[in-house]
Design a protein around this motif. Structure first.
Motif, short mmCIF file in Angstrom:
data_model
loop_
_atom_site.label_atom_id
_atom_site.label_comp_id
_atom_site.label_asym_id
_atom_site.label_seq_id
_atom_site.Cartn_x
_atom_site.Cartn_y
_atom_site.Cartn_z
N GLY A 85 -4.20 -0.62 -9.12
CA GLY A 85 -3.18 -1.73 -9.75
C GLY A 85 -4.09 -2.96 -9.76
O GLY A 85 -3.97 -3.78 -10.74
N TYR A 86 -5.14 -3.27 -8.76
CA TYR A 86 -5.97 -4.55 -8.85
C TYR A 86 -7.05 -4.37 -10.25
O TYR A 86 -7.29 -5.38 -10.95
CB TYR A 86 -6.74 -4.72 -7.47
CG TYR A 86 -8.16 -4.65 -7.72
CD1 TYR A 86 -9.02 -5.60 -8.36
CD2 TYR A 86 -8.85 -3.59 -7.22
CE1 TYR A 86 -10.45 -5.85 -7.92
CE2 TYR A 86 -10.19 -3.49 -7.29
CZ TYR A 86 -10.95 -4.74 -7.69
OH TYR A 86 -12.43 -4.40 -7.70
N HIS A 119 -4.11 2.65 -0.35
CA HIS A 119 -5.44 1.97 -0.51
C HIS A 119 -5.87 2.34 -2.06
O HIS A 119 -6.22 1.37 -2.90
CB HIS A 119 -6.68 2.35 0.38
CG HIS A 119 -8.03 1.83 -0.01
ND1 HIS A 119 -8.00 0.26 -0.05
CD2 HIS A 119 -9.11 2.39 0.07
CE1 HIS A 119 -9.36 0.39 -0.19
NE2 HIS A 119 -10.07 1.51 -0.26
N VAL A 120 -5.85 3.42 -2.37
CA VAL A 120 -6.39 3.78 -3.73
C VAL A 120 -5.26 3.43 -4.79
O VAL A 120 -5.66 2.96 -5.96
CB VAL A 120 -6.54 5.42 -3.71
CG1 VAL A 120 -7.07 6.06 -5.20
CG2 VAL A 120 -7.65 5.80 -2.94
N ILE A 180 -8.06 -5.95 -0.58
CA ILE A 180 -7.84 -4.49 -0.52
C ILE A 180 -9.06 -3.93 0.27
O ILE A 180 -9.11 -3.02 1.16
CB ILE A 180 -7.75 -3.95 -1.92
CG1 ILE A 180 -6.08 -4.24 -2.31
CG2 ILE A 180 -7.87 -2.51 -1.87
CD1 ILE A 180 -6.16 -3.94 -3.84
N PHE A 181 -10.35 -4.29 -0.51
CA PHE A 181 -11.46 -3.64 0.18
C PHE A 181 -12.13 -4.32 1.45
O PHE A 181 -12.41 -3.47 2.35
CB PHE A 181 -12.54 -3.94 -0.94
CG PHE A 181 -12.49 -2.91 -2.03
CD1 PHE A 181 -12.75 -1.80 -2.08
CD2 PHE A 181 -11.87 -3.39 -3.51
CE1 PHE A 181 -12.89 -0.82 -3.03
CE2 PHE A 181 -11.87 -2.44 -4.38
CZ PHE A 181 -12.23 -1.26 -4.32
N THR A 182 -11.51 -5.61 1.60
CA THR A 182 -12.26 -6.25 3.00
C THR A 182 -11.68 -5.37 3.91
O THR A 182 -12.31 -5.10 5.29
CB THR A 182 -11.94 -7.69 2.93
OG1 THR A 182 -12.57 -8.17 1.80
CG2 THR A 182 -12.29 -8.31 3.91
N ALA A 206 -3.33 -9.74 8.07
CA ALA A 206 -4.31 -10.44 6.85
C ALA A 206 -3.85 -9.36 5.38
O ALA A 206 -3.74 -10.05 4.34
CB ALA A 206 -5.83 -10.44 6.92
N THR A 207 -3.92 -8.36 5.71
CA THR A 207 -3.57 -7.42 4.40
C THR A 207 -1.88 -7.74 3.87
O THR A 207 -1.88 -7.87 2.73
CB THR A 207 -3.51 -5.81 4.50
OG1 THR A 207 -4.73 -5.74 5.05
CG2 THR A 207 -3.25 -5.11 3.48
#
Length: 475
Positions: free
Chosen positions: A374-375, A368-369, A273-275, A434-435
């Motif tokens: 969720g993570y 994204h948020v 998510i962040f990368t 990749a996502t």
């Protein structure tokens, strides 16, 4: 399915004040990461830092923030979460003053490094104070949803605020703005939040702390500077850390926690998510300023408008997780983040493309948020209170590492094309692929396990949608 009384689902007035302090701190620390990013040339010029040195304004912050988060998360469990939280806020105040008065590049970079250390101290302590204040279940999911919204809003507002402060005042104001907020937090925290720690302190795992911190610093430095020797050293140190944890009587990060599907796949999801999203924002910042010719102020405002969707997502996603479970919501949100990147691959060199970019960013930021919430819920689910600092430290370490490595990784991909726009198209294509691949892996990694091996306490968590399955918290 066990029935839970309604009181745990209500937030008391005192808890609201605790939320105000802890979420406010998280917002400030998140904004602190991005506040200088849109105005790096002005900051560099102010302290005599050349073009090649500008990335170190961000890297000097990100290296300690990523490298020491796990260590400080565990120390918060052992020596007191409130104590470490307050120490981090005090250090942030001092570092912000140092940066605001900096007259040369050395002082500025020192201030940014100290801000990174402060973040590594305060963020896992604040998050573990949140998770230990609110019991696992739907209420915690809602609180973590608000936390995710404010973290993302802080990143977005930091970009807007950085451009505004530099445009209207000076780059020094980007440092000084932290001080009154930090002082307010320091005044309110002692009377609102009681100390929280593991009842029986165990011996600190010094070899584990040294190897994991050194390994993370070396790997991140290797990615930023493309240094092969540092990469080898980092891998060796991280391998040594794993062996130490297997044999240590009081491990810094017990290997059993890393075997939990929620912890393992939750953190993998966070890394994806962040990368990927951080790299997208960086590529689009270059696109707005270098291709479309917008100023830092306007660029920040362009990101700020879709940022409203991020706030909405944080408010909504916690409730949605409570209804549908975090596995479905997490994978759906990662998929939205990946799919929304695809239209950005076709952006051209005319400002008319803003009509495509801005609506797409609304969707992207919402996904994204939602994925962040969720993570975070996944990675901290099914764990006893005495491991919350470790779990939140792992989650935040993942976040900080991802933010640090995402930009140089995709920038290297973009650099393989001679034209800047073509390089951005390639980087965003890789990002989207990749996502989406990450979403597929997380879906299968978090598939339900056999219930007869589940750990005690899984039932209420699963009932509230805060864990993937009854067996997700097994050792």
């Amino acid at each position: 399915m066990a029935t839970d009384p309604t009181p745990p689902q209500r937030i008391t007035p005192r808890q609201r004040l605790i939320l105000f302090v802890l979420l406010g701190a998280g917002f400030m620390l998140s904004a602190d990461f991005s506040i200088l990013n849109v105005a790096l040339p002005d900051v560099g010029a102010g302290v005599g830092l050349g073009l090649t040195g500008l990335p170190w304004i961000a890297s000097a912050y990100a290296l300690p923030a990523a490298g020491f988060t796990l260590l400080f998360g565990r120390l918060a469990d052992l020596f007191g979460r409130r104590r470490l939280f307050l120490t981090g806020i005090v250090l942030l105040t001092a570092a912000s003053l140092l940066g605001g008065f900096a007259s040369n590049s050395g002082t500025l970079l020192t201030a940014r490094a100290l801000q990174g250390f402060a973040t590594a101290m305060a963020t896992p302590a604040a998050l573990s104070l949140l998770t230990s204040t609110f019991t696992e279940g739907a209420l915690r999911a809602r609180v973590l949803g608000l936390n995710g919204a404010l973290l993302s809003a802080g990143f977005t507002v930091g970009a807007m605020l950085g451009g505004t402060l530099v445009g209207l005042l000076s780059w020094r104001a980007a440092f000084f703005i932290n001080v009154p907020v930090a002082v307010t937090i320091l005044l309110l925290t002692p009377s609102l939040i009681s100390e929280s720690r593991v009842p029986d302190r165990v011996r600190t795992d010094l070899p584990g702390a040294v190897t994991v911190t050194g390994g993370l610093l070396a790997v991140i430095y290797a990615i930023i500077e493309k240094n092969v020797v540092a990469a080898v050293v980092g891998v060796v140190l991280l391998a040594a850390f794993w062996l130490i944890e297997l044999r240590s009587p009081g491990p810094l990060a017990p290997v059993r926690i890393l075997r939990r599907p929620t912890v393992k796949w939750g953190n993998f999801a966070g890394l994806t998510i962040f990368t990927m999203e951080t790299a997208v924002i960086f590529q689009l910042t270059l696109y707005l300023q270098n291709v479309l010719g917008f100023s830092p102020l306007v660029s920040g405002l362009i990101f700020g408008v879709p940022g409203l969707a991020a706030v909405a997502a944080g408010v909504v996603s916690g409730r949605v997780i409570g209804r549908f479970g975090n596995r479905k919501v997490l994978v759906a949100a990662i998929s939205v983040q990946g799919l929304s990147t695809i239209p950005l691959v076709f952006l051209g060199d005319s400002r008319v493309w803003l009509a495509v970019m801005i609506p797409v960013l609304f969707v992207s930021f919402f996904g994204h948020v939602s994925a962040i919430v969720g993570y975070t819920v996944t990675a901290t689910s099914g764990l006893p209170n005495d491991e919350q600092g470790l779990a939140t430290g792992l989650a935040l370490m993942t976040q900080n590492v991802a933010i640090t490595v995402g930009i140089p990784a995709l920038s290297a991909i973009a650099a393989t094309r001679s034209a800047e726009l073509a390089g951005m198209h390639l980087a965003l294509s890789v990002d989207a692929a990749a996502t989406l691949a990450g979403a597929v892996l997380v879906w299968f990694g978090l598939r339900p396990r056999e219930q007869h091996e589940s750990a005690p306490g899984d039932g209420p968590a699963a009932e509230a949608g805060a864990t993937v399955s009854a067996g997700a918290a097994q050792a």
